[in-house]
Scaffold this motif. Structure first.
Motif, PDB file in Angstrom:
ATOM      1  N   GLY A  21       0.837  -1.190   0.000  1.00 31.39           N
ATOM      2  CA  GLY A  21       0.000   0.000   0.000  1.00 31.39           C
ATOM      3  C   GLY A  21       0.873   1.241   0.000  1.00 31.39           C
ATOM      4  O   GLY A  21       1.975   1.238   0.547  1.00 31.39           O
ATOM      5  N   VAL A  22       0.368   2.281  -0.647  1.00 30.47           N
ATOM      6  CA  VAL A  22       1.056   3.572  -0.661  1.00 30.47           C
ATOM      7  C   VAL A  22       0.026   4.661  -0.394  1.00 30.47           C
ATOM      8  O   VAL A  22      -1.005   4.723  -1.069  1.00 30.47           O
ATOM      9  CB  VAL A  22       1.777   3.842  -2.002  1.00 30.47           C
ATOM     10  CG1 VAL A  22       2.355   5.242  -2.041  1.00 30.47           C
ATOM     11  CG2 VAL A  22       2.872   2.807  -2.254  1.00 30.47           C
ATOM     12  N   ALA A  23       0.317   5.496   0.596  1.00 32.99           N
ATOM     13  CA  ALA A  23      -0.517   6.661   0.908  1.00 32.99           C
ATOM     14  C   ALA A  23       0.290   7.911   0.577  1.00 32.99           C
ATOM     15  O   ALA A  23       1.488   7.982   0.878  1.00 32.99           O
ATOM     16  CB  ALA A  23      -0.910   6.660   2.375  1.00 32.99           C
ATOM     17  N   VAL A  24      -0.368   8.869  -0.038  1.00 33.29           N
ATOM     18  CA  VAL A  24       0.290  10.114  -0.448  1.00 33.29           C
ATOM     19  C   VAL A  24      -0.573  11.296  -0.044  1.00 33.29           C
ATOM     20  O   VAL A  24      -1.800  11.254  -0.165  1.00 33.29           O
ATOM     21  CB  VAL A  24       0.498  10.143  -1.987  1.00 33.29           C
ATOM     22  CG1 VAL A  24       0.967  11.508  -2.455  1.00 33.29           C
ATOM     23  CG2 VAL A  24       1.464   9.071  -2.420  1.00 33.29           C
ATOM     24  N   ALA A  38       4.957  17.232   0.756  1.00 34.18           N
ATOM     25  CA  ALA A  38       4.537  15.890   0.328  1.00 34.18           C
ATOM     26  C   ALA A  38       4.837  14.886   1.422  1.00 34.18           C
ATOM     27  O   ALA A  38       5.846  14.998   2.110  1.00 34.18           O
ATOM     28  CB  ALA A  38       5.253  15.498  -0.950  1.00 34.18           C
ATOM     29  N   ARG A  39       3.952  13.927   1.560  1.00 40.29           N
ATOM     30  CA  ARG A  39       4.163  12.797   2.455  1.00 40.29           C
ATOM     31  C   ARG A  39       3.854  11.540   1.638  1.00 40.29           C
ATOM     32  O   ARG A  39       2.797  11.443   1.005  1.00 40.29           O
ATOM     33  CB  ARG A  39       3.243  12.840   3.676  1.00 40.29           C
ATOM     34  CG  ARG A  39       3.511  14.002   4.602  1.00 40.29           C
ATOM     35  CD  ARG A  39       4.799  13.772   5.379  1.00 40.29           C
ATOM     36  NE  ARG A  39       5.048  14.815   6.342  1.00 40.29           N
ATOM     37  CZ  ARG A  39       5.890  15.810   6.165  1.00 40.29           C
ATOM     38  NH1 ARG A  39       6.544  15.937   5.031  1.00 40.29           N
ATOM     39  NH2 ARG A  39       6.084  16.713   7.101  1.00 40.29           N
ATOM     40  N   ILE A  40       4.780  10.603   1.665  1.00 37.33           N
ATOM     41  CA  ILE A  40       4.596   9.333   0.970  1.00 37.33           C
ATOM     42  C   ILE A  40       4.888   8.230   1.975  1.00 37.33           C
ATOM     43  O   ILE A  40       5.988   8.176   2.523  1.00 37.33           O
ATOM     44  CB  ILE A  40       5.538   9.217  -0.249  1.00 37.33           C
ATOM     45  CG1 ILE A  40       5.296  10.370  -1.226  1.00 37.33           C
ATOM     46  CG2 ILE A  40       5.357   7.857  -0.936  1.00 37.33           C
ATOM     47  CD1 ILE A  40       6.345  10.491  -2.324  1.00 37.33           C
ATOM     48  N   VAL A  41       3.903   7.385   2.228  1.00 34.51           N
ATOM     49  CA  VAL A  41       4.043   6.310   3.202  1.00 34.51           C
ATOM     50  C   VAL A  41       3.783   4.986   2.494  1.00 34.51           C
ATOM     51  O   VAL A  41       2.772   4.827   1.804  1.00 34.51           O
ATOM     52  CB  VAL A  41       3.066   6.487   4.386  1.00 34.51           C
ATOM     53  CG1 VAL A  41       3.215   5.345   5.381  1.00 34.51           C
ATOM     54  CG2 VAL A  41       3.295   7.832   5.066  1.00 34.51           C
TER      55      VAL A  41
END
Length: 118
Positions: A21-24, A38-41
């Motif tokens: 999974g990727v959350a942005v 920006a935040r990318i998890v």
């Protein structure tokens, strides 16, 4: 926050690739032409989700555009490989695609005409 969009994308487990999974979250400037924050998890690379800090740093201050999105997605994939060296090539490609899609969706939420050329 104003000028902010967020998106989450996921892939189910497949073969030797775990579920990913990727959350942005992106914040654009008031004119919607430059990424301010920006935040990318990324999830599925270990015991807990991890931030793709180098990919986040790469996009800050950049004008929004498909080329920038592709470079940031590739950087997230490379970061996933450093975090989880056992991740398969398919897993790295999955992270790249998820990041690309999530960034695009997050930008679309703040500027719907970005991808239509308007």
């Amino acid at each position: 926050p104003a000028h902010c969009g967020a998106a989450y994308k996921k892939l189910p487990a497949s073969g030797d690739t775990p579920p990913l999974g990727v959350a942005v979250m992106v914040t654009l400037d008031p004119k919607h032409v430059q990424v301010i924050e920006a935040r990318i998890v990324m999830g599925g690379l270990g015991a807990r989700p991890v931030r793709a800090g180098s990919a986040e740093d790469m996009v800050k201050g950049q004008p929004i555009g498909e080329q920038v999105i592709r470079r940031v997605a590739q950087a997230a994939s490379e970061e996933a490989e450093r975090i989880s060296p056992e991740l398969s090539a398919a897993g790295r490609e999955g992270v790249r695609k998820l990041t690309d899609q999530a960034i695009g969706d997050a930008i679309y939420l703040t500027q719907p005409d970005f991808f239509s050329g308007g």
